[in-house]
Design an enzyme around this catalytic site. Sequence first.
Site, PDB file in Angstrom:
ATOM      1  N   ASP A 135       0.661  -1.203  -0.151  1.00 36.45           N
ATOM      2  CA  ASP A 135       0.039   0.052  -0.040  1.00 36.45           C
ATOM      3  C   ASP A 135       0.867   1.229  -0.049  1.00 36.45           C
ATOM      4  O   ASP A 135       0.700   1.992  -0.878  1.00 36.45           O
ATOM      5  CB  ASP A 135      -1.003  -0.145   1.105  1.00 36.45           C
ATOM      6  N   CYS A 189     -17.330  -8.682 -15.240  1.00 34.09           N
ATOM      7  CA  CYS A 189     -18.060  -7.810 -14.756  1.00 34.09           C
ATOM      8  C   CYS A 189     -19.180  -7.759 -15.597  1.00 34.09           C
ATOM      9  O   CYS A 189     -20.658  -7.647 -15.144  1.00 34.09           O
ATOM     10  CB  CYS A 189     -17.484  -6.390 -14.640  1.00 34.09           C
ATOM     11  N   CYS A 192     -22.996  -5.758 -15.676  1.00 36.55           N
ATOM     12  CA  CYS A 192     -23.280  -5.306 -14.418  1.00 36.55           C
ATOM     13  C   CYS A 192     -22.798  -3.933 -14.172  1.00 36.55           C
ATOM     14  O   CYS A 192     -21.761  -3.691 -14.482  1.00 36.55           O
ATOM     15  CB  CYS A 192     -22.877  -6.358 -13.313  1.00 36.55           C
ATOM     16  N   CYS A 195     -22.078  -1.459  -9.018  1.00 33.42           N
ATOM     17  CA  CYS A 195     -21.212  -0.419  -8.276  1.00 33.42           C
ATOM     18  C   CYS A 195     -21.213   0.863  -8.693  1.00 33.42           C
ATOM     19  O   CYS A 195     -21.130   1.969  -8.053  1.00 33.42           O
ATOM     20  CB  CYS A 195     -19.753  -0.962  -8.377  1.00 33.42           C
ATOM     21  N   CYS A 242     -15.734   4.376   2.634  1.00 32.42           N
ATOM     22  CA  CYS A 242     -17.218   3.913   2.099  1.00 32.42           C
ATOM     23  C   CYS A 242     -17.175   2.483   1.368  1.00 32.42           C
ATOM     24  O   CYS A 242     -16.303   2.371   0.749  1.00 32.42           O
ATOM     25  CB  CYS A 242     -17.798   4.994   0.737  1.00 32.42           C
ATOM     26  N   CYS A 245     -19.852   0.770  -3.103  1.00 32.73           N
ATOM     27  CA  CYS A 245     -19.431   0.135  -4.484  1.00 32.73           C
ATOM     28  C   CYS A 245     -18.872  -1.242  -4.275  1.00 32.73           C
ATOM     29  O   CYS A 245     -19.191  -1.930  -5.139  1.00 32.73           O
ATOM     30  CB  CYS A 245     -18.711   0.964  -5.088  1.00 32.73           C
ATOM     31  N   CYS A 249     -21.349  -5.717  -4.995  1.00 35.58           N
ATOM     32  CA  CYS A 249     -20.928  -6.333  -6.102  1.00 35.58           C
ATOM     33  C   CYS A 249     -21.438  -7.907  -5.978  1.00 35.58           C
ATOM     34  O   CYS A 249     -21.178  -8.324  -4.908  1.00 35.58           O
ATOM     35  CB  CYS A 249     -19.434  -6.389  -6.000  1.00 35.58           C
TER      36      CYS A 249
END
Length: 347
Positions: A135, A189, A192, A195, A242, A245, A249
């Site tokens: 990260d 995906c 769809c 999100c 948050c 999104c 899924c």
Amino acid sequence: MHERKALEDRIREKAAELGFAACGYASADAAPLAGKRLREWLEQGRHGDMIWMEERAHHRESPAGLWPEVRSVIALGMSYAPALDPLALAGEGDRGRISAYAQGADYHDVVKKALKALGRWLAQEAGCDLKVFVDTAPVMEKPLAEAAGLGWQGKHTNLVSRSHGSWLFLGAIYTTLDLAPDAPGRDRCGSCDACQRACPTDAFPAPYTLDARRCISYLTIEHKGPIPEEFREGIGNRIYGCDDCLAVCPWNKFAQAAARNIAFAPRAELTAPELADLLALDDAGFRQVFSGSPIKRIGRDRMVRNCLIAAGNSGDPALRPAVAALVTDPDPVVSEAADWALAKLGG
């Protein structure tokens, strides 16, 4: 060839032993488009105040840009699949919503400790050079994880795994070993767009593209100044990050909380904290409550600012005294948010 395959199998076994739910291999040049996409994103200014992304973009563009000797990347994922519905507190105005990833131990510490342990073991086993990253380093973890077969970057721009949904912390080991690459992840995906529709602040200008300046995670964590008024109502009662999104899924139905690393089990006091309690925090109280949590890095002032936005959105007159007490806060961002929240509550 047989010896290399045996080593690759042992790496996966050791990774699982250390708490990683996913492990895959990619060549160092396996994500050639990542650098171009990063440059375009930065040129459009969609990183907001995250100047550190600009400053080390040349290192971020490819593994070799950071360490020329790298031959292979070991991509690793640690599950934090939530046992509770991340959207459950949406209608509870007197409570703050904290992103699922931040309700347990600080992932920076947990993932890095496991990466270092795996790296030490691998260096002894194979006599190779390596570097570990999680990260905070200038590494494109998501494209590399996709290249290594851990999943694919979904329309919300985060990694999606067929086995773990959207709930993986990612880490990487760069090594001088030549490891056989895994088949890259394939985008599943389809049509769809759950999100995209779920985002309260319209942070996705297009599928697979995030404008961080509109993202609630960015606004509540990375952004240091006053939160722009156009986004305050959309923030609702989210006080740190948050999950919307991610939470919607459909692939999350395959994610098992049992696969979650035990370190990320939620702390009871962070699953549904009362806004009134958080609004009363001073610096010492903030450090005590959020000790060992990734939340500690944003500091008391930013957390109280976020809680004031949530209080203003709550419609709960019982929060007026706690809000009013912050109108004269020495931090101008906090006092401005208090003025706004008090006006919203009819004070």
